[in-house]
Scaffold this active site. Sequence first.
Site, PDB file in Angstrom:
ATOM      1  N   ALA A   1       0.700  -1.555   0.175  1.00 34.93           N
ATOM      2  CA  ALA A   1      -0.437  -0.054   0.171  1.00 34.93           C
ATOM      3  C   ALA A   1       0.750   1.668  -0.132  1.00 34.93           C
ATOM      4  CB  ALA A   1      -1.052  -0.308   0.529  1.00 34.93           C
TER       5      ALA A   1
ATOM      6  N   ARG B   1      10.814   6.649  -2.217  1.00 31.35           N
ATOM      7  CA  ARG B   1      12.212   6.629  -2.188  1.00 31.35           C
ATOM      8  C   ARG B   1      12.616   6.438  -4.403  1.00 31.35           C
ATOM      9  NH1 ARG B   1      13.544   3.929   2.569  1.00 31.35           N
ATOM     10  NH2 ARG B   1      11.649   2.930   2.872  1.00 31.35           N
TER      11      ARG B   1
ATOM     12  N   ARG C   1       6.833  -9.281 -37.317  1.00 22.39           N
ATOM     13  CA  ARG C   1       5.190  -8.863 -36.157  1.00 22.39           C
ATOM     14  C   ARG C   1       4.609 -10.057 -35.933  1.00 22.39           C
ATOM     15  NH1 ARG C   1       3.705  -3.779 -40.256  1.00 22.39           N
ATOM     16  NH2 ARG C   1       1.882  -3.573 -38.008  1.00 22.39           N
TER      17      ARG C   1
ATOM     18  N   LYS D   1       3.972  -8.846 -41.170  1.00 24.21           N
ATOM     19  CA  LYS D   1       3.398  -8.763 -40.379  1.00 24.21           C
ATOM     20  C   LYS D   1       2.034  -9.744 -40.783  1.00 24.21           C
ATOM     21  CE  LYS D   1      -0.301  -7.037 -40.535  1.00 24.21           C
ATOM     22  NZ  LYS D   1      -1.300  -6.498 -40.566  1.00 24.21           N
TER      23      LYS D   1
ATOM     24  N   TYR E   1       8.823  -6.156 -47.366  1.00 26.27           N
ATOM     25  CA  TYR E   1       7.974  -6.032 -46.744  1.00 26.27           C
ATOM     26  C   TYR E   1       6.107  -7.376 -46.955  1.00 26.27           C
ATOM     27  CZ  TYR E   1       3.092  -4.746 -44.588  1.00 26.27           C
ATOM     28  OH  TYR E   1       2.227  -4.672 -43.423  1.00 26.27           O
TER      29      TYR E   1
ATOM     30  N   ASN F   1      10.515 -18.110 -54.135  1.00 23.34           N
ATOM     31  CA  ASN F   1      11.444 -17.396 -54.160  1.00 23.34           C
ATOM     32  C   ASN F   1      11.018 -15.216 -54.040  1.00 23.34           C
ATOM     33  OD1 ASN F   1      14.556 -16.477 -54.388  1.00 23.34           O
ATOM     34  ND2 ASN F   1      13.009 -15.194 -55.665  1.00 23.34           N
TER      35      ASN F   1
ATOM     36  N   TYR G   1      -2.930  -2.743 -47.395  1.00 20.34           N
ATOM     37  CA  TYR G   1      -3.634  -1.355 -46.431  1.00 20.34           C
ATOM     38  C   TYR G   1      -3.747  -0.448 -48.059  1.00 20.34           C
ATOM     39  CZ  TYR G   1      -4.446   2.139 -43.282  1.00 20.34           C
ATOM     40  OH  TYR G   1      -5.475   2.829 -42.123  1.00 20.34           O
TER      41      TYR G   1
ATOM     42  N   SER H   1      12.598  -9.470 -58.520  1.00 19.70           N
ATOM     43  CA  SER H   1      12.615  -8.199 -57.695  1.00 19.70           C
ATOM     44  C   SER H   1      12.197  -7.152 -57.986  1.00 19.70           C
ATOM     45  CB  SER H   1      14.111  -7.187 -58.020  1.00 19.70           C
ATOM     46  OG  SER H   1      15.110  -8.923 -57.791  1.00 19.70           O
TER      47      SER H   1
ATOM     48  N   ARG I   1       4.670  -3.953 -65.887  1.00 22.69           N
ATOM     49  CA  ARG I   1       5.676  -2.399 -66.059  1.00 22.69           C
ATOM     50  C   ARG I   1       6.140  -1.721 -66.936  1.00 22.69           C
ATOM     51  NH1 ARG I   1      10.068  -6.776 -65.843  1.00 22.69           N
ATOM     52  NH2 ARG I   1      10.618  -7.054 -68.064  1.00 22.69           N
TER      53      ARG I   1
HETATM   54  C1  UD1 Z   1      10.545  -2.743   6.416  1.00 22.78           C
HETATM   55  C2  UD1 Z   1      10.635  -3.822   7.883  1.00 22.78           C
HETATM   56  C3  UD1 Z   1      12.698  -3.026   8.566  1.00 22.78           C
HETATM   57  C4  UD1 Z   1      12.401  -4.178   7.907  1.00 22.78           C
HETATM   58  C5  UD1 Z   1      12.339  -3.562   5.797  1.00 22.78           C
HETATM   59  C6  UD1 Z   1      13.280  -4.905   4.408  1.00 22.78           C
HETATM   60  C7  UD1 Z   1       9.007  -1.935   9.545  1.00 22.78           C
HETATM   61  C8  UD1 Z   1       8.594  -0.860   9.971  1.00 22.78           C
HETATM   62  N1  UD1 Z   1      10.101  -1.727   9.156  1.00 22.78           N
HETATM   63  O1  UD1 Z   1      10.764  -1.238   6.584  1.00 22.78           O
HETATM   64  O2  UD1 Z   1      12.506  -3.585   9.781  1.00 22.78           O
HETATM   65  O3  UD1 Z   1      14.180  -4.352   7.970  1.00 22.78           O
HETATM   66  O4  UD1 Z   1      11.076  -3.370   5.493  1.00 22.78           O
HETATM   67  O5  UD1 Z   1      12.737  -4.199   2.933  1.00 22.78           O
HETATM   68  O6  UD1 Z   1       8.378  -2.819   9.057  1.00 22.78           O
HETATM   69  N2  UD1 Z   1       3.910  -0.388   3.374  1.00 22.78           N
HETATM   70  C9  UD1 Z   1       2.281  -0.166   3.249  1.00 22.78           C
HETATM   71  N3  UD1 Z   1       1.613   0.496   4.444  1.00 22.78           N
HETATM   72  C10 UD1 Z   1       2.257   0.907   5.510  1.00 22.78           C
HETATM   73  C11 UD1 Z   1       3.513   0.975   4.618  1.00 22.78           C
HETATM   74  C12 UD1 Z   1       3.909   0.287   3.919  1.00 22.78           C
HETATM   75  O7  UD1 Z   1       1.006  -1.064   3.202  1.00 22.78           O
HETATM   76  O8  UD1 Z   1       1.691   1.945   6.167  1.00 22.78           O
HETATM   77  C13 UD1 Z   1       4.405  -1.541   2.931  1.00 22.78           C
HETATM   78  C14 UD1 Z   1       4.745  -0.623   1.579  1.00 22.78           C
HETATM   79  O9  UD1 Z   1       4.533  -0.502   0.357  1.00 22.78           O
HETATM   80  C15 UD1 Z   1       5.852  -1.998   1.133  1.00 22.78           C
HETATM   81  C16 UD1 Z   1       5.955  -2.694   2.508  1.00 22.78           C
HETATM   82  O10 UD1 Z   1       5.021  -2.448   3.338  1.00 22.78           O
HETATM   83  O11 UD1 Z   1       5.576  -2.478   0.024  1.00 22.78           O
HETATM   84  C17 UD1 Z   1       7.158  -1.830   3.529  1.00 22.78           C
HETATM   85  O12 UD1 Z   1       7.060  -0.894   3.474  1.00 22.78           O
HETATM   86  P1  UD1 Z   1       8.789   0.038   3.365  1.00 22.78           P
HETATM   87  O13 UD1 Z   1       8.463   1.874   3.876  1.00 22.78           O
HETATM   88  O14 UD1 Z   1       9.211  -0.050   2.307  1.00 22.78           O
HETATM   89  O15 UD1 Z   1       9.537  -0.423   5.131  1.00 22.78           O
HETATM   90  P2  UD1 Z   1      11.003  -0.428   5.005  1.00 22.78           P
HETATM   91  O16 UD1 Z   1      11.242   0.902   5.152  1.00 22.78           O
HETATM   92  O17 UD1 Z   1      11.505  -1.556   3.906  1.00 22.78           O
HETATM   93 MG    MG Z   2      11.081  -1.122   2.085  1.00 20.28          MG
END
Ligand code: UD1
Ligand code: MG
Length: 468
Positions: free
Chosen positions: A15, A20, A335, A353, A368, A379, A389, A408, A443
């Site tokens: 979720a 990052r 294709r 294609k 083509y 050949n 087309y 050719s 031709r």
């Molecule tokens: C998390 C762990 C960390 C571990 C690392 C491994 C926690 C607090 N930390 O950190 O200890 O070393 O994973 O990769 O769990 N997600 C949700 N809902 C939320 C938050 C996150 O669904 O509210 C999901 C993200 O989409 C992701 C996963 O949980 O797929 C991990 O979240 P992310 O923020 O990447 O956690 P890390 O900082 O990697």
């Molecule tokens: Mg993570």
Amino acid sequence: MSVNTEKLTVIALAAGKGTRMKSPLPKVLHPVAGRPMIEKVIQASKGAGAAEVRVIVGHGQNLVRQVVEPMGVACYVQDEQLGTAHAVKCAKPETIEGDVVIMNGDHPLIEASDIKEFLRIFRDEKCDLAVVTANVKNPGEFGRIVRNRGDLVAIVEAKDASADTLKIKEINTGIYVVKASILAKYLPLIKNNNSKKEFYITDLISLCIADKCKVQPIISTPKVAVGVNNQAELAKATRLLFKRKAMRLMEEGVLMIDPRSAYVEESVEIGAGTVVYPNVFIRGRSKIGSFTVIESNSFISDSEVGDSVQIRAGSYLESSRLHNKVSVGPYARLRPETEIFEEAHVGNFVEMKKVKFGKKSKAGHLTYLGDAEVGEEVNIGCGTITCNYAADRKKYKTKIGNRVFVGSDTQFVAPIEVGDDAIIGSGSTITKSVPAKALAVARGKQFIKENYAPKAVEVETETEEVKK
Ligand code: UD1
Ligand code: MG
């Protein structure tokens, strides 16, 4: 001895926004070696025998659902991303029975065999909760595994860790095995008193330990710890997956001239004795036979290629089928819905294609063919074009019989049918069908007008000059 028949449910967390990644795409949909990373996690879960997979969706959920729902998993919504524990809660653990594996959706290198192994240890050791750890060189932002005289005490997030704790190299991979009943009991007790004000699933460990539950770390390999949080990690995971596939193919007898630059997706099958040159991309549902050679810079997607086929450099194949002993390229473009039969040859700068190209037929150069059926031993001369087309914006078919000789620079203005053994003179624009065994020439006729140029230019030869 009782055989454990507990049901396995996987909860995959997907979720988060993936801030990052700095990308508009939800993190778990970023492709790793060609497939969205969440797909890898679901495949591994199913492969490990999960009776149910619950995916937590939130950020970009409409897109995520489009990928995961066709895989037969259920989505549970986390409207606000309040942390990993909150995410697990959204999966309604109180409605689950048996054992639960919790995984982050951003760990694409996980395999079914890994999950099976974690589950086996968890069950053999009669654990209530197990956390999968790994020892890594650069623990970076991973949660740290804190132990006291070897015993697991807690997981501390890097952001909340002291300088001493940050030195710990054993990290939390984000994979947990837990009894559903334990999850339902302790999840509501998790608080958000940390630097991010989030509910951390990692706090489950210290809560369970305090209550004398059986909590155990399972030390796994750094591979399992490869998570994707930014573009550099995505590229690393992709490289590792391509490498893993190349190694497996080599174990099965595929020749790789440089496995570091063979980009073969996990789903692809290649037979023993086939040679893969550097910089080859093979994608999707492609299936390649044995003793085939695939030269550099070729791109093959969703195609079926037989045995002893030559795919020369720079060829591009999409949803095509090549039978045994065919040769294509260099620089052929096939294709979708193109089928080349045994021993046929498609040469350089040829595009096809929706073509069926018969046994031992040849189209050697600069051609083509679209919406065409070509018989056996035909050949096709250099520069031949099917004009498929029309001005009415519809596509029309060209059908060429067996053993036809096409000179050719011929154009077939479809719809056209050419009977067996017919001959088409070079440079013809064929607008009417040609009967079997006939010669068709269409031709402008050549005519010669002697001394037509305004003035014949007299050129003195060198010898004449010397004579003077
Ligand atoms: C998390 C762990 C960390 C571990 C690392 C491994 C926690 C607090 N930390 O950190 O200890 O070393 O994973 O990769 O769990 N997600 C949700 N809902 C939320 C938050 C996150 O669904 O509210 C999901 C993200 O989409 C992701 C996963 O949980 O797929 C991990 O979240 P992310 O923020 O990447 O956690 P890390 O900082 O990697
Ligand atoms: Mg993570």
